[in-house]
Design an enzyme around this catalytic site. Structure first.
Site, PDB file in Angstrom:
ATOM      1  N   TYR A 185       0.942  -1.417   0.108  1.00 29.32           N
ATOM      2  CA  TYR A 185      -0.053  -0.080  -0.010  1.00 29.32           C
ATOM      3  C   TYR A 185       0.897   1.162  -0.068  1.00 29.32           C
ATOM      4  O   TYR A 185       0.407   2.481  -0.224  1.00 29.32           O
ATOM      5  CB  TYR A 185      -1.043  -0.065   1.180  1.00 29.32           C
ATOM      6  CG  TYR A 185      -2.284  -0.393   1.062  1.00 29.32           C
ATOM      7  CD1 TYR A 185      -2.657  -1.023  -0.364  1.00 29.32           C
ATOM      8  CD2 TYR A 185      -3.210  -0.079   1.729  1.00 29.32           C
ATOM      9  CE1 TYR A 185      -3.768  -1.231  -0.437  1.00 29.32           C
ATOM     10  CE2 TYR A 185      -4.819  -0.552   1.554  1.00 29.32           C
ATOM     11  CZ  TYR A 185      -5.072  -1.180   0.411  1.00 29.32           C
ATOM     12  OH  TYR A 185      -6.314  -1.220   0.076  1.00 29.32           O
ATOM     13  N   LYS A 230       5.249 -13.601   6.197  1.00 31.01           N
ATOM     14  CA  LYS A 230       6.137 -14.386   5.058  1.00 31.01           C
ATOM     15  C   LYS A 230       7.566 -14.463   5.654  1.00 31.01           C
ATOM     16  O   LYS A 230       8.516 -14.173   4.307  1.00 31.01           O
ATOM     17  CB  LYS A 230       5.727 -14.146   3.513  1.00 31.01           C
ATOM     18  CG  LYS A 230       6.144 -14.881   2.878  1.00 31.01           C
ATOM     19  CD  LYS A 230       5.607 -16.510   2.789  1.00 31.01           C
ATOM     20  CE  LYS A 230       5.961 -17.304   1.669  1.00 31.01           C
ATOM     21  NZ  LYS A 230       5.976 -18.794   1.832  1.00 31.01           N
ATOM     22  N   ASP A 260       1.350 -18.690   4.242  1.00 27.81           N
ATOM     23  CA  ASP A 260       0.784 -19.842   3.362  1.00 27.81           C
ATOM     24  C   ASP A 260       0.223 -20.839   4.392  1.00 27.81           C
ATOM     25  O   ASP A 260      -0.772 -21.345   4.314  1.00 27.81           O
ATOM     26  CB  ASP A 260       1.698 -20.253   2.418  1.00 27.81           C
ATOM     27  CG  ASP A 260       3.081 -20.560   2.925  1.00 27.81           C
ATOM     28  OD1 ASP A 260       3.612 -19.680   3.697  1.00 27.81           O
ATOM     29  OD2 ASP A 260       3.936 -21.534   2.507  1.00 27.81           O
ATOM     30  N   ASP A 317      -5.006  -8.818   3.395  1.00 25.66           N
ATOM     31  CA  ASP A 317      -5.726  -8.566   2.257  1.00 25.66           C
ATOM     32  C   ASP A 317      -6.522  -9.742   1.816  1.00 25.66           C
ATOM     33  O   ASP A 317      -7.614 -10.155   1.752  1.00 25.66           O
ATOM     34  CB  ASP A 317      -5.181  -7.869   0.915  1.00 25.66           C
ATOM     35  CG  ASP A 317      -6.068  -7.444   0.042  1.00 25.66           C
ATOM     36  OD1 ASP A 317      -7.433  -7.030   0.416  1.00 25.66           O
ATOM     37  OD2 ASP A 317      -5.673  -6.771  -1.109  1.00 25.66           O
TER      38      ASP A 317
END
Ligand code: NAP
Length: 411
Positions: free
Chosen positions: A160, A227, A278, A302
């Site tokens: 963003y 991540k 994940d 998101d």
């Protein structure tokens, strides 16, 4: 008194104020709202009708919202030739609490996302999305009732931050030259380039808000989703700084998963753990009930919030808020669904539930609770908008306005 160029604030009502770090809500607060593009014309009036009726029923006229329409998107462009007028930003800051319908963002070109601009210009750094199942809502999973999570998604940085250069431009060439020549990278020279910054400031204020929320509402756990195995200095740092907030600012109220696996007892404290993004997508399906409050950088948040919403009936049922330290802008999580605009067809629940979040934020819990119960009753009566009806056996399809009317009847 705040001066506006093109807006006339209501003559009655009182602004919400911030005092000693808390919001002070009068009995007749002025609350600004943006109708929104596309299906905004359908869902915003439905939300206003339901919220007004719930406040009236809950407080018998002692409390009332003085609505103040402000403009963004197509309606603002028609009125004053710009999509996000300064007046709109000023009104949201002045009146502290606002609610909006969706706004159009062109894909791949055109103007910058108004939603992103609103969040960044007002420093609404936390996107808060509660995801829970309402009785009777059709769901693709066997146990939708196990999902009861609140996702805190960082709202100003990561993707963003909007730092991008298109392939083939001089700027992209300069960045590529710098990286390949000075920093030893071997990026293909026909690449587009984006940069994702994740800061200590952005991370800590987000995680702090998530843990505060967990403490205030007696929740069980806060999970940091990242991540960090691949992007160690952004996503991995998000995890580390998140744990730092828990350790340094909430030591008495929290305990980490590592501490519990070393034998420490939970003792009523909030569990702080982390998951790689994940694996988290698997976990929300296979171990749904274990997750409670979740804090994530922008992009993970998101994806995750839409995936969670899908488990409890889709975006039509998912509310949201963009929050800064005090200013809060509540909004539906779905977009403008242009093909349904003005057809009085779509599901207004996402915006109505955003209205519920707004009432809770104001401390008007009785009105908020009434809406949730009435919405649930309406869904159980199986008189629902097309999106729910097509997934429901024996459901009757009603329009947006009829659905809102039925909720009001059930309040
Ligand atoms: P979308 O507007 O969310 O619509 C995608 C699909 O989701 C619709 O075709 C519809 O599916 C379903 N849907 C969305 N809202 C619904 C509702 N209230 N009731 C029932 N079904 C609903 O996504 P999009 O088409 O990708 O985006 C359209 C525009 O909205 C874009 O300009 C995008 O940038 C913008 N957008 C704005 C916001 C925001 O303002 N916060 C957020 C997301 C997107 P079916 O056709 O299958 O029924």
């Amino acid at each position: 008194m705040t001066q506006f160029e093109n807006l006339n604030p209501p003559k009655s009502g009182t602004p919400i104020r911030v005092k000693d770090g808390e919001i002070e809500v009068p009995d007749e607060p002025i609350i600004s709202y943006i109708e929104g593009d596309g299906i905004g014309v359908d869902i915003t009036p439905a939300m206003l009708e339901v919220v007004n009726a719930a406040v009236e029923r809950a407080y018998g006229g002692k409390r009332r919202i003085e609505w103040f329409e402000i403009f963004a998107g197509g309606k603002a462009n028609e009125r004053c030739g710009e999509r996000l007028p300064k007046d709109t930003l000023k009104a949201i800051e002045t009146y502290v609490v606002a609610i909006k319908g969706p706004l159009t963002t062109p894909v791949g070109g055109g103007y910058r996302s108004l939603n992103v601009s609103l969040r960044q210009l007002l420093n609404l750094y936390a996107c808060v999305r509660p995801v829970r199942w309402y009785q009777g809502i059709p769901s693709p999973v066997h146990h939708p009732e196990l999902m009861d999570m609140v996702i805190f998604r960082e709202n100003t940085e990561d993707v963003y931050a909007g730092i991008e250069w298109a392939q083939g431009t001089q700027e992209a060439g300069q960045v590529l030259d710098f990286l390949n020549e000075k920093m030893g990278t071997q990026i293909l020279t026909d690449s587009g380039i984006a940069i994702k910054p994740i800061s200590i400031t952005g991370t800590k204020r987000l995680v702090r808000k998530a843990i505060h929320y967990a403490v205030d509402r007696n929740r069980r756990a806060v999970t940091l989703v990242h991540k960090g195995n691949i992007m160690k200095y952004t996503e991995g740092a998000f995890r580390d700084w998140g744990y730092e907030v828990a350790r340094e600012e909430f030591r008495a109220q929290t305990i980490t998963e590592e501490e519990t696996s070393n034998g420490a007892s939970l003792d009523g404290k909030i569990l702080i753990n982390d998951r790689i993004a994940d694996s988290m997508f698997q976990q929300i399906l296979t171990r749904t009930a274990e997750y409670d409050i979740v804090a994530c950088p922008n992009l993970n948040g998101d994806y995750l919030s839409d995936a969670c919403a899908a488990q409890v009936g889709g975006l039509g049922m998912a509310p949201g808020a963009n929050m800064g330290d005090h200013v809060a802008l509540f909004e539906a999580t779905h977009g403008t669904a242009p093909k349904y605009a003005g057809k009085d067809m779509v599901n207004p629940s996402s915006l109505i539930l955003s209205g519920v979040m707004m009432l809770e934020y104001m401390g008007w819990n009785e009105a908020a609770h009434r809406i949730e119960k009435a919405l649930e009753a309406t869904i159980e009566q199986k008189t629902v908008t097309y999106d729910l009806q097509r997934q429901m056996e024996g459901g009757t399809k009603v329009s947006t306005s009829k659905f809102a009317e039925n909720i009001v009847k059930n309040l």
